[in-house]
Design an enzyme around this catalytic site. Structure first.
Site, PDB file in Angstrom:
ATOM      1  N   ASN A   8       0.875  -1.176   0.000  1.00  0.00           N
ATOM      2  CA  ASN A   8       0.000   0.000   0.000  1.00  0.00           C
ATOM      3  C   ASN A   8       0.910   1.224   0.000  1.00  0.00           C
ATOM      4  O   ASN A   8       1.467   1.583   1.031  1.00  0.00           O
ATOM      5  CB  ASN A   8      -0.891  -0.035   1.256  1.00  0.00           C
ATOM      6  CG  ASN A   8      -1.706   1.239   1.427  1.00  0.00           C
ATOM      7  OD1 ASN A   8      -1.787   2.068   0.517  1.00  0.00           O
ATOM      8  ND2 ASN A   8      -2.324   1.390   2.596  1.00  0.00           N
ATOM      9  N   TRP A   9       1.055   1.808  -1.183  1.00  0.00           N
ATOM     10  CA  TRP A   9       1.991   2.936  -1.299  1.00  0.00           C
ATOM     11  C   TRP A   9       1.454   4.192  -0.614  1.00  0.00           C
ATOM     12  O   TRP A   9       2.194   5.152  -0.425  1.00  0.00           O
ATOM     13  CB  TRP A   9       2.268   3.243  -2.776  1.00  0.00           C
ATOM     14  CG  TRP A   9       3.119   2.225  -3.493  1.00  0.00           C
ATOM     15  CD1 TRP A   9       3.583   1.026  -2.994  1.00  0.00           C
ATOM     16  CD2 TRP A   9       3.619   2.325  -4.834  1.00  0.00           C
ATOM     17  NE1 TRP A   9       4.334   0.375  -3.950  1.00  0.00           N
ATOM     18  CE2 TRP A   9       4.375   1.149  -5.090  1.00  0.00           C
ATOM     19  CE3 TRP A   9       3.499   3.273  -5.858  1.00  0.00           C
ATOM     20  CZ2 TRP A   9       5.003   0.919  -6.321  1.00  0.00           C
ATOM     21  CZ3 TRP A   9       4.130   3.037  -7.077  1.00  0.00           C
ATOM     22  CH2 TRP A   9       4.876   1.882  -7.296  1.00  0.00           C
ATOM     23  N   LYS A  10       0.163   4.203  -0.295  1.00  0.00           N
ATOM     24  CA  LYS A  10      -0.477   5.418   0.261  1.00  0.00           C
ATOM     25  C   LYS A  10      -0.207   6.606  -0.680  1.00  0.00           C
ATOM     26  O   LYS A  10      -0.044   6.391  -1.889  1.00  0.00           O
ATOM     27  CB  LYS A  10       0.011   5.667   1.693  1.00  0.00           C
ATOM     28  CG  LYS A  10      -0.141   4.410   2.564  1.00  0.00           C
ATOM     29  CD  LYS A  10      -0.053   4.662   4.032  1.00  0.00           C
ATOM     30  CE  LYS A  10      -0.199   3.328   4.773  1.00  0.00           C
ATOM     31  NZ  LYS A  10      -0.289   3.494   6.218  1.00  0.00           N
ATOM     32  N   HIS A  88      -9.656   1.400   4.504  1.00  0.00           N
ATOM     33  CA  HIS A  88      -8.422   1.587   5.270  1.00  0.00           C
ATOM     34  C   HIS A  88      -8.696   2.542   6.423  1.00  0.00           C
ATOM     35  O   HIS A  88      -9.472   3.491   6.283  1.00  0.00           O
ATOM     36  CB  HIS A  88      -7.316   2.136   4.363  1.00  0.00           C
ATOM     37  CG  HIS A  88      -5.976   2.113   5.021  1.00  0.00           C
ATOM     38  ND1 HIS A  88      -5.598   3.075   5.937  1.00  0.00           N
ATOM     39  CD2 HIS A  88      -4.951   1.231   4.933  1.00  0.00           C
ATOM     40  CE1 HIS A  88      -4.381   2.777   6.368  1.00  0.00           C
ATOM     41  NE2 HIS A  88      -3.968   1.670   5.782  1.00  0.00           N
ATOM     42  N   GLU A  90      -7.149   4.938   7.574  1.00  0.00           N
ATOM     43  CA  GLU A  90      -6.914   6.357   7.266  1.00  0.00           C
ATOM     44  C   GLU A  90      -8.114   6.956   6.550  1.00  0.00           C
ATOM     45  O   GLU A  90      -8.472   8.114   6.769  1.00  0.00           O
ATOM     46  CB  GLU A  90      -5.619   6.499   6.439  1.00  0.00           C
ATOM     47  CG  GLU A  90      -4.388   6.236   7.313  1.00  0.00           C
ATOM     48  CD  GLU A  90      -3.177   5.687   6.573  1.00  0.00           C
ATOM     49  OE1 GLU A  90      -3.118   5.769   5.337  1.00  0.00           O
ATOM     50  OE2 GLU A  90      -2.273   5.160   7.264  1.00  0.00           O
ATOM     51  N   GLU A 160      -5.961  -4.772  10.375  1.00  0.00           N
ATOM     52  CA  GLU A 160      -4.949  -3.740  10.600  1.00  0.00           C
ATOM     53  C   GLU A 160      -5.282  -2.971  11.871  1.00  0.00           C
ATOM     54  O   GLU A 160      -6.055  -2.012  11.846  1.00  0.00           O
ATOM     55  CB  GLU A 160      -4.920  -2.766   9.418  1.00  0.00           C
ATOM     56  CG  GLU A 160      -4.492  -3.388   8.109  1.00  0.00           C
ATOM     57  CD  GLU A 160      -3.808  -2.378   7.196  1.00  0.00           C
ATOM     58  OE1 GLU A 160      -2.704  -2.674   6.739  1.00  0.00           O
ATOM     59  OE2 GLU A 160      -4.359  -1.292   6.972  1.00  0.00           O
ATOM     60  N   GLY A 166       2.048   2.182  10.781  1.00  0.00           N
ATOM     61  CA  GLY A 166       3.037   3.254  10.686  1.00  0.00           C
ATOM     62  C   GLY A 166       3.705   3.595  12.009  1.00  0.00           C
ATOM     63  O   GLY A 166       4.403   4.603  12.118  1.00  0.00           O
ATOM     64  N   SER A 204       2.947  -2.232  10.480  1.00  0.00           N
ATOM     65  CA  SER A 204       4.371  -2.337  10.798  1.00  0.00           C
ATOM     66  C   SER A 204       4.969  -3.714  10.500  1.00  0.00           C
ATOM     67  O   SER A 204       5.802  -4.208  11.261  1.00  0.00           O
ATOM     68  CB  SER A 204       4.621  -1.924  12.254  1.00  0.00           C
ATOM     69  OG  SER A 204       4.252  -0.556  12.437  1.00  0.00           O
ATOM     70  N   GLY A 225       2.603  -1.205   4.297  1.00  0.00           N
ATOM     71  CA  GLY A 225       2.677   0.226   4.001  1.00  0.00           C
ATOM     72  C   GLY A 225       4.106   0.664   3.786  1.00  0.00           C
ATOM     73  O   GLY A 225       4.686   0.477   2.714  1.00  0.00           O
ATOM     74  N   GLY A 226       4.704   1.253   4.817  1.00  0.00           N
ATOM     75  CA  GLY A 226       6.045   1.834   4.710  1.00  0.00           C
ATOM     76  C   GLY A 226       7.078   0.943   4.029  1.00  0.00           C
ATOM     77  O   GLY A 226       7.827   1.411   3.158  1.00  0.00           O
TER      78      GLY A 226
HETATM   79  P1  PGA Z   1       2.538   0.180   7.725  1.00  0.00           P
HETATM   80  O1  PGA Z   1       1.105   0.455   7.046  1.00  0.00           O
HETATM   81  O2  PGA Z   1       3.051  -1.108   7.137  1.00  0.00           O
HETATM   82  O3  PGA Z   1       3.366   1.351   7.317  1.00  0.00           O
HETATM   83  O4  PGA Z   1       2.301   0.083   9.192  1.00  0.00           O
HETATM   84  C1  PGA Z   1       0.198  -0.583   6.795  1.00  0.00           C
HETATM   85  C2  PGA Z   1      -1.054  -0.037   6.165  1.00  0.00           C
HETATM   86  O5  PGA Z   1      -1.483   1.057   6.551  1.00  0.00           O
HETATM   87  O6  PGA Z   1      -1.657  -0.683   5.266  1.00  0.00           O
END
Ligand code: PGA
Length: 245
Positions: A8-10, A88, A90, A160, A166, A204, A225-226
């Site tokens: 997930n590049w966001k 998600h 967010e 999640e 994050g 994470s 994500g990251g």
């Molecule tokens: P993260 O994000 O791996 O940076 O914790 C995961 C996500 O939000 O899908």
């Protein structure tokens, strides 16, 4: 069931940075890999390593028409998307998406021939209050209410925990096991063909904890994500998933 690792590049990337990242990615035997990219880069991703699936990070609940700023499922399908993330945390927290909206987005995705990756998970307050599973039941229940039982079997679920996203602090293997087993049991109780539903863990996931997380019962992959922005890290996580088979 073959594991799925989805990046997930966001809201990250540029044409130049994506090119460098894509150079470091490739498919691996024994695991399905995907990247969910910002809408404008779907065109760039028409050229990508063979075997790497494409996804988006959101989809409109509407089909087409006077919905300024929205992107419909058929448009994502047009660009070869197989997956789309819906719900998600967010989007829920920052853009006001409620449980039923997430359900309608999952329905729009399925109707366009896409596989929705439905995200669920509790905040730290909800966990501390002992309500993690209650929250997840509510979130999944709304999706089932919109989709119906049969279609629910066509989604991917991503657990999640909001506090793990994050933060550098992944959920423990015990916490992940408890929730994943509960999600599978919940699906079964609802009458969903639960054995075929992939349940991903996200929050994470890094190269150094991936193997332990993928070894957990009922963990069928990850939403990353990251670490998906660093080719070497993403590939190490994909390798851990392939080897966990
Ligand atoms: P993260 O994000 O791996 O940076 O914790 C995961 C996500 O939000 O899908």
């Amino acid at each position: 069931m073959i594991r799925l690792v989805a990046g997930n590049w966001k809201m990250n990337g540029s044409l130049a940075a994506n090119r460098v990242l894509l150079d470091g990615l490739g498919a691996l035997p024994g695991v399905e890999t995907a990247v969910c990219v910002p809408y404008p880069y779907l065109a760039q991703l028409q050229q990508r390593p063979e075997g790497l699936a494409l996804g988006a990070q959101d989809v409109s609940e509407y089909v087409a028409g006077a919905y300024t700023g929205e992107v419909g499922g058929s448009m994502l399908a047009d660009f070869g998307c197989r997956y789309v993330i819906v719900g998600h945390s967010e989007r829920r927290a920052l853009f006001g998406e409620d449980d039923l909206t997430v359900g309608r987005k999952a329905r729009a995705a399925l109707e366009a021939g896409l596989v929705p990756i439905v995200c669920v998970g509790e905040t730290l307050d909800e966990r501390d209050a002992g309500n993690a599973l209650v929250v997840i039941d509510r979130q999944l229940g709304a999706v089932r209410e919109v989709l119906g039982v049969a279609a629910m079997g066509g989604v991917v679920v991503a657990y999640e925990p909001v506090w793990a996203i994050g933060s550098g602090r992944s959920a423990s293997v015990e916490q992940v096991a408890e929730v994943h087993v509960a999600i599978r049991a919940w699906l079964r109780e609802q009458g969903v063909a639960a054995g075929g539903v992939r349940i991903l863990y996200g929050g994470s996931v890094k190269p150094d904890n991936a193997a332990a997380l993928f070894a957990v019962v009922d963990v069928d992959g990850g939403l990353i994500g990251g670490a998906s922005l660093v080719a070497q890290d993403f590939m190490a996580i994909c390798r851990a998933a392939a080897e966990a088979a």
